[in-house]
Design a protein around this motif. Structure first.
Motif, PDB file in Angstrom:
ATOM      1  N   ASN A 177       0.381  -1.042  -0.226  1.00 46.79           N
ATOM      2  CA  ASN A 177       0.001   0.537   0.304  1.00 46.79           C
ATOM      3  C   ASN A 177       0.993   1.297   0.059  1.00 46.79           C
ATOM      4  O   ASN A 177       2.002   1.611   0.266  1.00 46.79           O
ATOM      5  N   ARG A 178       0.570   2.187  -0.902  1.00 48.70           N
ATOM      6  CA  ARG A 178       0.844   3.595  -1.284  1.00 48.70           C
ATOM      7  C   ARG A 178       0.536   4.909  -0.640  1.00 48.70           C
ATOM      8  O   ARG A 178      -0.579   4.417  -0.908  1.00 48.70           O
ATOM      9  N   GLN A 191      -1.668  -9.633  -9.845  1.00 49.51           N
ATOM     10  CA  GLN A 191      -2.041  -8.928  -9.251  1.00 49.51           C
ATOM     11  C   GLN A 191      -2.569  -7.394  -9.623  1.00 49.51           C
ATOM     12  O   GLN A 191      -1.985  -7.149 -11.144  1.00 49.51           O
ATOM     13  N   VAL A 192      -2.751  -6.486  -9.123  1.00 53.95           N
ATOM     14  CA  VAL A 192      -3.949  -5.391  -9.288  1.00 53.95           C
ATOM     15  C   VAL A 192      -3.405  -4.177  -9.187  1.00 53.95           C
ATOM     16  O   VAL A 192      -3.282  -4.571  -7.283  1.00 53.95           O
ATOM     17  N   ASP A 193      -3.740  -2.978  -9.074  1.00 56.42           N
ATOM     18  CA  ASP A 193      -3.967  -2.148  -8.251  1.00 56.42           C
ATOM     19  C   ASP A 193      -5.239  -0.876  -7.999  1.00 56.42           C
ATOM     20  O   ASP A 193      -5.516  -1.018  -9.355  1.00 56.42           O
ATOM     21  N   LEU A 194      -5.670  -0.904  -7.120  1.00 52.47           N
ATOM     22  CA  LEU A 194      -7.292  -0.350  -6.730  1.00 52.47           C
ATOM     23  C   LEU A 194      -6.541   1.381  -6.213  1.00 52.47           C
ATOM     24  O   LEU A 194      -5.630   1.165  -5.398  1.00 52.47           O
ATOM     25  N   VAL A 195      -6.552   2.299  -7.064  1.00 54.77           N
ATOM     26  CA  VAL A 195      -6.281   3.243  -7.483  1.00 54.77           C
ATOM     27  C   VAL A 195      -7.452   4.273  -6.385  1.00 54.77           C
ATOM     28  O   VAL A 195      -8.527   4.152  -6.257  1.00 54.77           O
ATOM     29  N   SER A 196      -7.300   4.376  -5.225  1.00 59.56           N
ATOM     30  CA  SER A 196      -7.954   6.316  -4.662  1.00 59.56           C
ATOM     31  C   SER A 196      -7.444   7.079  -4.374  1.00 59.56           C
ATOM     32  O   SER A 196      -6.561   7.770  -3.813  1.00 59.56           O
ATOM     33  N   GLU A 197      -8.352   8.196  -4.984  1.00 62.12           N
ATOM     34  CA  GLU A 197      -8.042   9.955  -4.446  1.00 62.12           C
ATOM     35  C   GLU A 197      -9.678  10.755  -3.671  1.00 62.12           C
ATOM     36  O   GLU A 197     -10.652  10.377  -4.310  1.00 62.12           O
ATOM     37  N   VAL A 198      -8.731  11.278  -2.637  1.00 65.32           N
ATOM     38  CA  VAL A 198      -9.928  11.896  -1.944  1.00 65.32           C
ATOM     39  C   VAL A 198      -9.680  13.486  -2.158  1.00 65.32           C
ATOM     40  O   VAL A 198      -8.257  14.185  -2.049  1.00 65.32           O
ATOM     41  N   GLY A 248      -3.985   6.706  -2.462  1.00 60.75           N
ATOM     42  CA  GLY A 248      -3.366   5.874  -1.914  1.00 60.75           C
ATOM     43  C   GLY A 248      -3.487   4.516  -3.853  1.00 60.75           C
ATOM     44  O   GLY A 248      -4.351   4.789  -4.254  1.00 60.75           O
ATOM     45  N   VAL A 249      -2.131   3.780  -2.926  1.00 58.66           N
ATOM     46  CA  VAL A 249      -2.748   2.645  -4.202  1.00 58.66           C
ATOM     47  C   VAL A 249      -2.171   1.090  -3.884  1.00 58.66           C
ATOM     48  O   VAL A 249      -1.622   1.182  -2.443  1.00 58.66           O
TER      49      VAL A 249
END
Length: 292
Positions: free
Chosen positions: A97-98, A128-135, A145-146
């Protein structure tokens, strides 16, 4: 343009996990062009206080660094449980997690949350896969977050690996805070986060998914590390990254060791005793924080 799924409220993740358990295992090689969003999210202060209590985080006028992940996590699960997503939701393991925080987020600020998937790729133990989140708030992106998830399957021995920082600086760090994580740790965190994944709840629900005991949520241990560092971390322009190395089986006792440098910290969360050699603890997580 991507399809946008707009939610008026956070979904009940228990229902999503039950639905996922009834679905057949998925196989695919592409990601749906979909975003999941919520607008004008107001932080529920009692829920925030419960989260801070479970994760041993201080309460202030600003959100803890990991709290926006909770707002995004339910949207991630909606995306992963949706039609066309190539990874099975149940059994997926959070491996990295980033977080990039451009500034602190006030508890009373209205938040817009957007989530999408990217970079489906092979892993040495599956895919694997990245789920990108923006707030964002009032049009300003304040947190990103990634989350990287692994679905075990066909092995790819030549797949590239995520490069972790060298832990050589930790060789001179002896001792640190120890935490006893009881058997109900996963259930306590699920109650405040909404993450009712059965691998975290009880040995009986974890075993069918390949784990001999329940395991602690990665984001719980990550939050505990950041909480222990406390005032040593700035509130502005902070970059944080965690590599989840080995699951923390419950119950368990872990220890945190940290090396401090100008503009950075490097921590390892490890078992107090591990394997057949008590002198070689199991490494559960490596956390790197940096700032200008």
């Amino acid at each position: 343009m991507p399809k946008v799924i707009t939610l008026d409220a956070a979904p009940d993740l228990r229902q999503i996990y039950v639905s996922a358990a009834l679905r057949r295992r998925r196989v695919g090689d592409s990601l749906p062009d979909v975003r999941v969003a919520r607008a004008g999210v107001a932080v529920d202060v009692p829920s925030l206080a419960a989260y801070a209590r479970v994760c041993r985080l201080p309460l202030s006028g600003a959100l803890p660094l990991t709290y926006p992940h909770l707002l995004a996590f339910s949207l991630q699960m909606v995306l992963m449980a949706g039609d066309g997503f190539p990874l099975a939701l149940l059994g997926a393991v959070h491996v990295e997690n980033r977080i990039e925080a451009t500034r602190s987020i006030g508890v009373e600020e209205p938040l817009d949350v957007d989530v999408w998937a990217r970079d489906l790729r092979p892993h040495r133990k599956g895919i694997q896969v990245d789920l990108v989140s923006e707030v964002s708030t009032r049009g300003e992106v304040v947190w990103r977050g990634v989350s990287t998830y692994l679905a075990r399957g066909d092995e790819h021995p030549d797949a590239p690996v995520s490069e972790m920082p060298s832990t050589q600086a930790l060789a001179a760090v002896h001792g640190g805070p120890q935490w006893r994580l009881p058997d109900d740790t996963g259930r306590a965190y699920a109650a405040v986060s909404g993450d009712w994944n059965p691998i975290h709840l009880h040995a009986l629900t974890a075993r069918p998914l390949g784990f001999p005991t329940a395991i602690a949520h990665g984001m719980y241990t990550y939050a505990r590390v950041l909480g222990a560092l406390g005032a040593r971390l700035p509130q502005e322009a902070l970059s944080s990254r965690v590599w989840f190395r080995k699951p923390v089986r419950l119950p368990s006792t872990v220890q945190l060791r940290t090396a401090f440098a100008a503009g950075s910290t490097l921590s390892v969360l490890e078992s107090v005793k591990g394997g057949t050699d008590p002198a070689t603890p199991t490494e559960h997580a490596v956390v790197e924080n940096s700032w200008a």
